[in-house]
Design an enzyme around this catalytic site. Sequence first.
Site, PDB file in Angstrom:
ATOM      1  N   CYS A   3       0.873  -1.176   0.000  1.00 11.25           N
ATOM      2  CA  CYS A   3       0.000   0.000   0.000  1.00 11.25           C
ATOM      3  C   CYS A   3       0.911   1.227   0.000  1.00 11.25           C
ATOM      4  O   CYS A   3       2.074   1.133  -0.386  1.00 11.25           O
ATOM      5  CB  CYS A   3      -0.980  -0.018   1.180  1.00 11.25           C
ATOM      6  N   ASN A  32       2.318   1.480   4.393  1.00 11.12           N
ATOM      7  CA  ASN A  32       2.607   0.236   5.123  1.00 11.12           C
ATOM      8  C   ASN A  32       2.328   0.365   6.624  1.00 11.12           C
ATOM      9  O   ASN A  32       2.996  -0.230   7.457  1.00 11.12           O
ATOM     10  CB  ASN A  32       4.042  -0.247   4.888  1.00 11.12           C
ATOM     11  N   CYS A  66      -1.370   0.884   7.451  1.00  7.97           N
ATOM     12  CA  CYS A  66      -2.808   0.604   7.595  1.00  7.97           C
ATOM     13  C   CYS A  66      -3.216  -0.648   6.814  1.00  7.97           C
ATOM     14  O   CYS A  66      -3.425  -1.709   7.386  1.00  7.97           O
ATOM     15  CB  CYS A  66      -3.641   1.804   7.127  1.00  7.97           C
ATOM     16  N   ARG A  67      -3.341  -0.528   5.484  1.00  6.78           N
ATOM     17  CA  ARG A  67      -3.965  -1.610   4.713  1.00  6.78           C
ATOM     18  C   ARG A  67      -3.059  -2.819   4.510  1.00  6.78           C
ATOM     19  O   ARG A  67      -3.501  -3.961   4.710  1.00  6.78           O
ATOM     20  CB  ARG A  67      -4.435  -1.074   3.353  1.00  6.78           C
ATOM     21  N   SER A  68      -1.815  -2.609   4.075  1.00  9.14           N
ATOM     22  CA  SER A  68      -0.997  -3.803   3.788  1.00  9.14           C
ATOM     23  C   SER A  68      -0.602  -4.568   5.057  1.00  9.14           C
ATOM     24  O   SER A  68      -0.513  -5.807   5.005  1.00  9.14           O
ATOM     25  CB  SER A  68       0.221  -3.472   2.907  1.00  9.14           C
ATOM     26  N   ASP A  89      -8.422   3.796   1.293  1.00 12.08           N
ATOM     27  CA  ASP A  89      -7.442   4.156   2.312  1.00 12.08           C
ATOM     28  C   ASP A  89      -8.167   4.683   3.552  1.00 12.08           C
ATOM     29  O   ASP A  89      -8.839   5.711   3.480  1.00 12.08           O
ATOM     30  CB  ASP A  89      -6.525   5.235   1.729  1.00 12.08           C
TER      31      ASP A  89
HETATM   32  P1  4NP Z   1      -1.775   2.876   4.079  1.00 10.26           P
HETATM   33  O1  4NP Z   1      -2.397   4.253   4.617  1.00 10.26           O
HETATM   34  O2  4NP Z   1      -1.249   3.156   2.693  1.00 10.26           O
HETATM   35  O3  4NP Z   1      -2.955   1.968   4.052  1.00 10.26           O
HETATM   36  O4  4NP Z   1      -0.711   2.481   5.060  1.00 10.26           O
HETATM   37  C1  4NP Z   1      -1.669   5.450   4.614  1.00 10.26           C
HETATM   38  C2  4NP Z   1      -0.824   5.720   5.673  1.00 10.26           C
HETATM   39  C3  4NP Z   1      -0.128   6.905   5.697  1.00 10.26           C
HETATM   40  C4  4NP Z   1      -0.289   7.817   4.666  1.00 10.26           C
HETATM   41  C5  4NP Z   1      -1.117   7.539   3.604  1.00 10.26           C
HETATM   42  C6  4NP Z   1      -1.818   6.347   3.586  1.00 10.26           C
HETATM   43  N1  4NP Z   1       0.413   9.043   4.717  1.00 10.26           N
HETATM   44  O5  4NP Z   1       0.159   9.912   3.853  1.00 10.26           O
HETATM   45  O6  4NP Z   1       1.251   9.234   5.613  1.00 10.26           O
END
Ligand code: 4NP
Length: 165
Positions: free
Chosen positions: A14, A17, A19-21, A129
């Site tokens: 994702c 790294n 939240c989703r992955s 997200d």
């Molecule tokens: P992820 O979510 O891609 O599911 O881990 C996010 C976590 C942090 C950010 C964006 C998406 N960020 O912009 O910091």
Amino acid sequence: MTVQGGPARILFVCLGNICRSPLAEGVMRATAIDAAFPVEIDSAGTGDWHIGKKPDPRAIAVAARHGIDISAQRARQIRMSDFGYYDRMVALDASVLRDLRGLAPADGTALLELLLDHVPHRRGDDVADPYFGDDTAFEAALSDIRLGINGLLRSLAEGPDHARG
Ligand code: 4NP
């Protein structure tokens, strides 16, 4: 599957790294263990903002509510070597998949795919997200991830001839 018939190597990807992955890694590990399916899995982000950090507390909490502990995971960024090491790099959304396709070296062998392409009627869909959302968004992400992992495991069980569905 790997050439020697060893465990399938799968990397979930994702953006951050956190939240989703990590949720996908946790669900896949728990589901594969339950099914006695041999896999080697990890997760990574395309971005470098959270390297070395634990998953987002809301992701740890939603996983825990569903009996899965992801608190020992630490964020890392994708590496060029991932494209040769993993059998599949599974993107959690279409923009991440586009980024992976753009980054893939010419000799990369990993199949690049979208998690929800493994779910009937959800082809092309993103796992939204949840980072800027609330607990409901994390529950929705986990629910989509469960569907995707179940489909991915079906695809792995069917073998490489079916991998591109
Ligand atoms: P992820 O979510 O891609 O599911 O881990 C996010 C976590 C942090 C950010 C964006 C998406 N960020 O912009 O910091």
